[in-house]
Design a protein around this motif. Structure first.
Motif, PDB file in Angstrom:
ATOM      1  N   ARG A   1     -25.372   7.910 -14.823  1.00 45.03           N
ATOM      2  CA  ARG A   1     -26.150   8.982 -15.438  1.00 45.03           C
ATOM      3  C   ARG A   1     -26.182  10.228 -14.557  1.00 45.03           C
ATOM      4  N   ALA A   2     -26.240  10.021 -13.234  1.00 49.11           N
ATOM      5  CA  ALA A   2     -26.245  11.173 -12.319  1.00 49.11           C
ATOM      6  C   ALA A   2     -24.931  11.942 -12.434  1.00 49.11           C
ATOM      7  N   THR A   3     -23.839  11.209 -12.605  1.00 49.64           N
ATOM      8  CA  THR A   3     -22.531  11.855 -12.741  1.00 49.64           C
ATOM      9  C   THR A   3     -22.475  12.686 -14.019  1.00 49.64           C
ATOM     10  N   THR A   4     -22.970  12.120 -15.113  1.00 44.90           N
ATOM     11  CA  THR A   4     -23.046  12.879 -16.366  1.00 44.90           C
ATOM     12  C   THR A   4     -23.926  14.119 -16.178  1.00 44.90           C
ATOM     13  N   ALA A   5     -25.061  13.929 -15.495  1.00 49.22           N
ATOM     14  CA  ALA A   5     -25.994  15.051 -15.309  1.00 49.22           C
ATOM     15  C   ALA A   5     -25.343  16.195 -14.541  1.00 49.22           C
ATOM     16  N   ILE A   6     -24.556  15.851 -13.519  1.00 50.84           N
ATOM     17  CA  ILE A   6     -23.983  16.929 -12.699  1.00 50.84           C
ATOM     18  C   ILE A   6     -22.784  17.568 -13.384  1.00 50.84           C
ATOM     19  N   LEU A   7     -22.044  16.792 -14.161  1.00 50.98           N
ATOM     20  CA  LEU A   7     -20.887  17.374 -14.856  1.00 50.98           C
ATOM     21  C   LEU A   7     -21.330  18.224 -16.049  1.00 50.98           C
ATOM     22  N   ASP A   8     -22.392  17.787 -16.730  1.00 50.47           N
ATOM     23  CA  ASP A   8     -22.861  18.512 -17.920  1.00 50.47           C
ATOM     24  C   ASP A   8     -23.980  19.497 -17.606  1.00 50.47           C
TER      25      ASP A   8
ATOM     26  N   ALA B   1     -27.595  18.096  -8.973  1.00 48.87           N
ATOM     27  CA  ALA B   1     -27.490  18.598 -10.354  1.00 48.87           C
ATOM     28  C   ALA B   1     -28.683  19.499 -10.670  1.00 48.87           C
ATOM     29  N   ARG B   2     -29.878  19.077 -10.245  1.00 45.41           N
ATOM     30  CA  ARG B   2     -31.092  19.859 -10.505  1.00 45.41           C
ATOM     31  C   ARG B   2     -31.079  21.176  -9.734  1.00 45.41           C
ATOM     32  N   LEU B   3     -30.619  21.100  -8.483  1.00 45.67           N
ATOM     33  CA  LEU B   3     -30.599  22.289  -7.621  1.00 45.67           C
ATOM     34  C   LEU B   3     -29.714  23.391  -8.196  1.00 45.67           C
ATOM     35  N   ARG B   4     -28.584  22.997  -8.793  1.00 47.89           N
ATOM     36  CA  ARG B   4     -27.632  23.994  -9.279  1.00 47.89           C
ATOM     37  C   ARG B   4     -27.862  24.368 -10.740  1.00 47.89           C
ATOM     38  N   PHE B   5     -28.713  23.623 -11.441  1.00 40.79           N
ATOM     39  CA  PHE B   5     -28.984  23.927 -12.845  1.00 40.79           C
ATOM     40  C   PHE B   5     -29.425  25.379 -12.999  1.00 40.79           C
ATOM     41  N   PRO B   6     -29.020  26.135 -14.001  1.00 43.59           N
ATOM     42  CA  PRO B   6     -28.219  25.731 -15.169  1.00 43.59           C
ATOM     43  C   PRO B   6     -26.720  25.711 -14.913  1.00 43.59           C
ATOM     44  N   ASP B   7     -26.293  26.015 -13.689  1.00 46.25           N
ATOM     45  CA  ASP B   7     -24.869  25.873 -13.380  1.00 46.25           C
ATOM     46  C   ASP B   7     -24.559  24.410 -13.108  1.00 46.25           C
TER      47      ASP B   7
END
Lengths: 226, 226
Positions: free
Chosen positions: B29-36, B104-110
């Protein structure tokens, strides 16, 4: 008067202290090796990790033999189980010192650390070594106050780690990607090394007080990873 | 017929399998979160790690209670001590999945991962999840052949890690330093996650055969760090 059983328990403690001293020395020498691009020193750190691994295997074997033969309960049981965990922390710290040594070897005759980051990496290396020296002292003295002090020192490691990242993210960074990758990994190695030293100290606190160190310092800054 | 003692031992094994399943799902799930760049999914991975930590504490408490009450010797003692180590591997794997979620959270929305590295990170994430699924299967079946197979799979992780580094070191790298740092850390997280899955499997081999997995596969490629 100590009986044979408590002598065995003490000797496990001695083994942990020896491991802590070896890995503390290793991170200090690895830091010198990477800052001075000293291949011989790097090689000695890399080769030296075998001794740490041997000590861990020996210590684990003795701890398990003690469990089987003496079947400790209550506090004594907790001491043996906690010793197994501390030895795992120390073994991993040795690996991290070895990683720093390997990076020094990989970049030789260059240094992986650009000049404007020497001071920061030196501070991280020294702090890592000090943290491990204090962890060894905590194992010997079971001094809870000293153990809690390690967490404050670790805040300093986090600060140094942030300094490193600020340099990396600065638009004026001119050392290229390879060095950025090296510095990122180095920062991670020192940070993890410090985490393991703190973990060793916390485990002693738990043994002495029966409480997790976190519960004793509710105001302490959480270690923030990424 | 299983007595109460062996039921307790089995329930520790069940706890390990549950931990492995949780952290395997978390890394996927973390991988999906960071890719998407999926913030909700990232948050759920970050929050979900508490359950893994709780499971570990629970499992450790039960293992220590078992040692105190039943005072196992020989194989049974080894099983309990090894379970403690496996639970530490799995807890750490959970942390690493959480690190991916935090990035993933740190770079969101990128997204932290540039387009030309999506496929490699996806492969690393999938392989990490598969390795952990196999580790869970090894805990259940105690299948030594399957355990040894994990080391081959880990060679594939090393290959992917090298691919990542080749991209980073390529002169045509155009994603800047911040992304280089992110990708370096991500690569390290997946590699360490895989190491822990392999470690779990190796510990089962040691329990079953009394020999360290390394001794059974002398020709296996050493995992080279740095």
């Amino acid at each position: 008067m100590r009986d044979a059983y408590h002598e065995e328990l003490d000797s496990i403690g001695d083994g942990l202290v020896e491991m802590a001293r070896l890995v503390g020395s290793a991170i200090g020498r690895a830091t010198t090796a990477i800052l001075d691009a000293d291949l011989k020193l790097a090689e000695s750190v890399i080769a030296g990790d075998e001794k740490v691994d041997d000590l861990q295997h020996d210590l684990e074997a003795r701890a398990i033999a003690l469990l089987a033969r003496q079947q400790p309960v209550a506090t004594d049981l907790r001491i043996v189980v906690t010793s197994l965990r501390m030895s795992a922390d120390l073994e991993r710290s040795g690996d991290l010192a070895q990683h720093v040594g390997k990076l020094a070897r990989l970049r030789f005759p260059d240094t992986a650390v650009p000049g404007d980051l020497h001071a920061t990496i030196l501070e991280m290396g020294q702090l890592a070594q000090r943290l491990m020296a204090k962890a060894a002292e905590v194992i010997i003295t079971k001094d809870v106050d000293l153990a809690l002090q390690l967490e404050q020192d670790d805040d300093e490691m986090d600060r140094l780690h942030r300094t490193l990242f600020q340099h990396l993210m600065d638009d004026r960074w001119k050392h290229g990607i390879e060095t950025a990758v090296d510095v990122t990994l180095l920062g991670r190695y020192y940070e993890r090394f410090a985490d393991h030293a703190v973990s060793v100290a916390k485990r002693v606190v738990f043994l002495v007080t029966g409480e997790h160190a976190d519960e004793l310092t509710p105001a302490a800054t959480a270690i923030e990873d990424v």
